[in-house]
Design an enzyme around this catalytic site. Sequence first.
Site, PDB file in Angstrom:
ATOM      1  N   ALA A 168       0.863  -1.187   0.000  1.00  0.00           N
ATOM      2  CA  ALA A 168       0.000   0.000   0.000  1.00  0.00           C
ATOM      3  C   ALA A 168       0.899   1.237   0.000  1.00  0.00           C
ATOM      4  O   ALA A 168       2.061   1.166   0.395  1.00  0.00           O
ATOM      5  CB  ALA A 168      -0.876  -0.008   1.245  1.00  0.00           C
ATOM      6  N   GLY A 218       0.600  -5.183   0.643  1.00  0.00           N
ATOM      7  CA  GLY A 218      -0.507  -5.215  -0.318  1.00  0.00           C
ATOM      8  C   GLY A 218      -0.088  -5.824  -1.636  1.00  0.00           C
ATOM      9  O   GLY A 218      -0.905  -6.389  -2.360  1.00  0.00           O
ATOM     10  N   GLU A 236      -0.567  -9.325  -1.225  1.00  0.00           N
ATOM     11  CA  GLU A 236      -2.016  -9.559  -1.130  1.00  0.00           C
ATOM     12  C   GLU A 236      -2.657  -9.534  -2.514  1.00  0.00           C
ATOM     13  O   GLU A 236      -3.590 -10.290  -2.785  1.00  0.00           O
ATOM     14  CB  GLU A 236      -2.642  -8.533  -0.193  1.00  0.00           C
ATOM     15  CG  GLU A 236      -2.246  -8.810   1.257  1.00  0.00           C
ATOM     16  CD  GLU A 236      -2.684  -7.727   2.219  1.00  0.00           C
ATOM     17  OE1 GLU A 236      -2.425  -6.540   1.913  1.00  0.00           O
ATOM     18  OE2 GLU A 236      -3.270  -8.025   3.251  1.00  0.00           O
ATOM     19  N   GLU A 274       3.989  -5.739   7.276  1.00  0.00           N
ATOM     20  CA  GLU A 274       3.147  -4.773   7.991  1.00  0.00           C
ATOM     21  C   GLU A 274       3.483  -4.678   9.476  1.00  0.00           C
ATOM     22  O   GLU A 274       3.403  -3.618  10.078  1.00  0.00           O
ATOM     23  CB  GLU A 274       1.677  -5.112   7.818  1.00  0.00           C
ATOM     24  CG  GLU A 274       1.122  -4.838   6.420  1.00  0.00           C
ATOM     25  CD  GLU A 274       1.349  -5.988   5.451  1.00  0.00           C
ATOM     26  OE1 GLU A 274       2.183  -6.860   5.731  1.00  0.00           O
ATOM     27  OE2 GLU A 274       0.694  -5.988   4.398  1.00  0.00           O
TER      28      GLU A 274
HETATM   29  N1  T1G Z   1       4.596   3.389   0.140  1.00  0.00           N
HETATM   30  C1  T1G Z   1       5.050   4.617  -0.235  1.00  0.00           C
HETATM   31  N2  T1G Z   1       6.340   4.890  -0.608  1.00  0.00           N
HETATM   32  C2  T1G Z   1       7.200   3.850  -0.575  1.00  0.00           C
HETATM   33  C3  T1G Z   1       6.813   2.536  -0.199  1.00  0.00           C
HETATM   34  C4  T1G Z   1       5.449   2.336   0.170  1.00  0.00           C
HETATM   35  N3  T1G Z   1       4.976   1.112   0.504  1.00  0.00           N
HETATM   36  N4  T1G Z   1       7.915   1.732  -0.275  1.00  0.00           N
HETATM   37  C5  T1G Z   1       8.932   2.515  -0.687  1.00  0.00           C
HETATM   38  N5  T1G Z   1       8.503   3.775  -0.869  1.00  0.00           N
HETATM   39  C6  T1G Z   1       9.298   4.916  -1.350  1.00  0.00           C
HETATM   40  C7  T1G Z   1      10.406   5.284  -0.371  1.00  0.00           C
HETATM   41  O1  T1G Z   1       9.909   6.185   0.605  1.00  0.00           O
HETATM   42  C8  T1G Z   1      11.410   5.929  -1.296  1.00  0.00           C
HETATM   43  O2  T1G Z   1      10.897   7.231  -1.606  1.00  0.00           O
HETATM   44  C9  T1G Z   1      11.287   5.106  -2.579  1.00  0.00           C
HETATM   45  O3  T1G Z   1       9.995   4.489  -2.524  1.00  0.00           O
HETATM   46  C10 T1G Z   1      12.348   4.023  -2.691  1.00  0.00           C
HETATM   47  O4  T1G Z   1      12.269   3.290  -1.449  1.00  0.00           O
HETATM   48  C11 T1G Z   1      -2.521  -3.169   2.521  1.00  0.00           C
HETATM   49  C12 T1G Z   1      -1.368  -1.951   4.613  1.00  0.00           C
HETATM   50  C13 T1G Z   1      10.268  -1.859  -1.502  1.00  0.00           C
HETATM   51  C14 T1G Z   1      12.193  -3.014  -0.388  1.00  0.00           C
HETATM   52  O5  T1G Z   1       6.403  -1.995   4.223  1.00  0.00           O
HETATM   53  O6  T1G Z   1      10.614  -2.128   2.133  1.00  0.00           O
HETATM   54  O7  T1G Z   1       0.926  -2.842   2.215  1.00  0.00           O
HETATM   55  O8  T1G Z   1      12.888   8.548  -0.810  1.00  0.00           O
HETATM   56  O9  T1G Z   1      14.635   3.801  -0.707  1.00  0.00           O
HETATM   57  O10 T1G Z   1      15.972   0.472  -0.828  1.00  0.00           O
HETATM   58  O11 T1G Z   1      -1.937  -4.920   3.958  1.00  0.00           O
HETATM   59  O12 T1G Z   1      11.118   0.530  -0.048  1.00  0.00           O
HETATM   60  O13 T1G Z   1      12.648   7.945  -3.252  1.00  0.00           O
HETATM   61  O14 T1G Z   1      11.085   9.614  -2.198  1.00  0.00           O
HETATM   62  O15 T1G Z   1      13.276   1.962   0.391  1.00  0.00           O
HETATM   63  O16 T1G Z   1      15.104  -0.201  -3.168  1.00  0.00           O
HETATM   64  C15 T1G Z   1       3.905  -2.628   3.264  1.00  0.00           C
HETATM   65  C16 T1G Z   1       8.149  -0.749   2.300  1.00  0.00           C
HETATM   66  C17 T1G Z   1       3.132  -1.366   3.252  1.00  0.00           C
HETATM   67  C18 T1G Z   1       7.456  -2.075   2.100  1.00  0.00           C
HETATM   68  C19 T1G Z   1      12.563  -0.998  -1.807  1.00  0.00           C
HETATM   69  N6  T1G Z   1       5.096  -2.497   2.466  1.00  0.00           N
HETATM   70  N7  T1G Z   1       9.200  -0.514   1.324  1.00  0.00           N
HETATM   71  O17 T1G Z   1      13.756  -0.662  -1.106  1.00  0.00           O
HETATM   72  O18 T1G Z   1      14.102   1.704  -1.988  1.00  0.00           O
HETATM   73  S1  T1G Z   1       1.660  -1.491   4.244  1.00  0.00           S
HETATM   74  C20 T1G Z   1       6.275  -2.175   3.036  1.00  0.00           C
HETATM   75  C21 T1G Z   1      10.385  -1.204   1.368  1.00  0.00           C
HETATM   76  C22 T1G Z   1       0.668  -2.518   3.340  1.00  0.00           C
HETATM   77  C23 T1G Z   1      -1.381  -3.892   3.138  1.00  0.00           C
HETATM   78  C24 T1G Z   1      -0.561  -3.025   4.028  1.00  0.00           C
HETATM   79  C25 T1G Z   1      11.436  -0.754   0.402  1.00  0.00           C
HETATM   80  C26 T1G Z   1      11.587  -1.679  -0.831  1.00  0.00           C
HETATM   81  P1  T1G Z   1      11.944   8.427  -2.000  1.00  0.00           P
HETATM   82  P2  T1G Z   1      13.637   2.716  -0.826  1.00  0.00           P
HETATM   83  P3  T1G Z   1      14.834   0.318  -1.805  1.00  0.00           P
END
Ligand code: T1G
Length: 693
Positions: free
Chosen positions: A62, A101, A104, A124
């Site tokens: 998400a 997500g 999912e 999450e």
């Molecule tokens: N939402 C918004 N922005 C995100 C994002 C996300 N999920 N993931 C990364 N970004 C942005 C980050 O802030 C950065 O922005 C850029 O992307 C590159 O990220 C419904 C509710 C995927 C392994 O927890 O683990 O889904 O600084 O530097 O090192 O049940 O990002 O460039 O402006 O980290 O290559 C669950 C979180 C969400 C994964 C990539 N998902 N992301 O790593 O790049 S909750 C997460 C990561 C959810 C559902 C629930 C990592 C990555 P900017 P980065 P990276």
Amino acid sequence: MELVQLALRGRVAVATIANPPVNALSAGVRAGLAEAVAKAGSDPAVDAIVIAAAGKAFIAGADISEFGKPPAAPILPDVLEAIETSAKPVVAAIQGVALGGGLEVALACHARVASPAARLGLPEIKLGIIPGAGGTQRLPRLIGAAKAFPMMLSGEPVSADKAAEYGLVDMVALGDVVEAAAALALDLASKGAPPRTADRMEALTPADREAFEALAADATKKSGDMPNAMALIEAVRGVFTLPFAEGMAAERALFRTLVADERSKALRYAFFAEREAAKVPGIEASVKPRPIAKAAVIGAGTMGGGIAMCFANAGIPVTLIETEQGQIDNGMNRVAAIYEMSVTRGSLTAEKRDERMALITGAVGLAAAHDADIVIEAAFEEMGVKKQIFGALDGIAKPGAILASNTSYLDIPTIAAATKRPQDVIGMHFFSPANVMKLLEVVRPAGVADDVVATAVALGRTLGKVPVVVGNCFGFVGNRMLAQRTRAAERLLIAGALPHEVDAAVTAFGFKMGPFAMSDLAGNDIGWRTRKSLGKKAAVADALCEAGRFGQKTGKGYYLYPAGARAGQRDPEVEALIARVSAERGVTRRSFTADEIVARLMDPMVNEGARILEEGIAARPGDIDIIWLNGYNWPAWRGGPMHWADTVGLDVIVKRLEAQAAESGDATLEPSPLLRRLATEGKGFSELKAQAA
Ligand code: T1G
């Protein structure tokens, strides 16, 4: 550009998500996905559907930046229901990370194909929430709760191969993952089999439930008061006790409660703050880091050995340099023993251990640093020693080599002035144990070249660290604020608190250890030596050291450590010493509540953080928080000292500091101008914009 592009590949409709950089499921992506699946579903030329993604990630989950705002339709569970109930088979083509997500979405599909490098997970829990779009209901039904629950509780992704072993993916495709998914989708369509939906219960057997309940009981014991771990157990238990639709509703309700919780807000704040911290104001992203193919570390002590391990762990050859062979041998043996412990614990294979050890070469004499692209000095914390080393390195290191000091508080420009290449000299302050602690303070002195700063940040990330660029001052950011907490802790003892009361309040706040137990562990003589070198005093701490009470290593410090005792025990001798110091100062001792102790320790730290921002030593409040979260075990679910201050209210902190300053007569406790201004304006630190550090 379309966020979801739909294209025909023969009789297969391919919906490709394109929302750089990581295909987060923003409202636009959700709408695009729903539209594409509906359109393909009603197209007579289409027999099957593939969901694919462009770029390095399949879907990163998400869009975390949307949390806290009113959810925009279509919400993800509705989009996933449309996928799962599609009359035509839908197959996910996973070429990168499928997280949260993202996984999912893949679970709502009728089959999943992954590339060998793909990783799949539900992280999450790390954001203080739980999956909110069916993850807790579909994953256990697909692979069993006993396998699904640990994945969700750890939040760690699994590899494509492990996913295939679990049955989470149907195939690992070596070639074009979209092509493989299309072929599988057509095959499913040709069989005419009704698409496989989530309420198949094969994986949920009584044995699976028993195994899950055992894991849940263990998690309950370990999770402390983290509400999301408890909610996860409740949601997953629902797969055994509720019909699918009711389980989905229960999961959604739990998810929404957690999203609103302050602890999750703090974890989500830290997620973005960590990424912001890697962006150095004033240095364009276009500044290229210098290539680092070979490193050298000066000093084979605990820090030097740990830093050398960081390079070896990242696959970078490193020369560990000392003045005598005996010191090299000791250093190498210490490193080997640490790796051996990891092998024994099963967190490292013997093969990996050998690989990493082979990357570390011991050498006597600075000349061995001649071919290094970066030299990190981790020698004795004494300016004379450092100037001598950097002066010598200047004549040895190759042109363009970066010379970094791991000093934890000494002046970088003075060290740089010992060389003819000050533009190549920087601070890289690792935290002990360097091979474990994530924080790296990159100390940027005036005059250092931009690409040297960019290199230190990029190298920090390559070494698996969390780099934060800070300005040059005594103690930089972390230790400068820690000094405030140390002084406040000493003040509390003299005013009437006892060591175990202070430590108990700090551990109840969420730290793993309180300041006095920590000092006994690290050695009280370290602070004593620093105070003496600076001509500073601390009545209680100095008295303990003068009595040889250096802490655990001498069997007594603030506490007693009888042989074999796991934790320190209260010592009446120490408590009498503290009472004597209070009496000598004419202080009438009084008791303190845990809340008062926390305020008296943390408020001065926040005040020092505000001064650090005023002086431009830190670029953002979030940088200060990332430093404390990754270098000092500040409780993750409290977001760091500056975020915590915002949750308390800066006006409250200003009033408490004014009262403390008046009570103690210590003017340094007066609120800083920035803190006072923000409080007056009714603002928080989070409203400050980034400034050049
Ligand atoms: N939402 C918004 N922005 C995100 C994002 C996300 N999920 N993931 C990364 N970004 C942005 C980050 O802030 C950065 O922005 C850029 O992307 C590159 O990220 C419904 C509710 C995927 C392994 O927890 O683990 O889904 O600084 O530097 O090192 O049940 O990002 O460039 O402006 O980290 O290559 C669950 C979180 C969400 C994964 C990539 N998902 N992301 O790593 O790049 S909750 C997460 C990561 C959810 C559902 C629930 C990592 C990555 P900017 P980065 P990276």
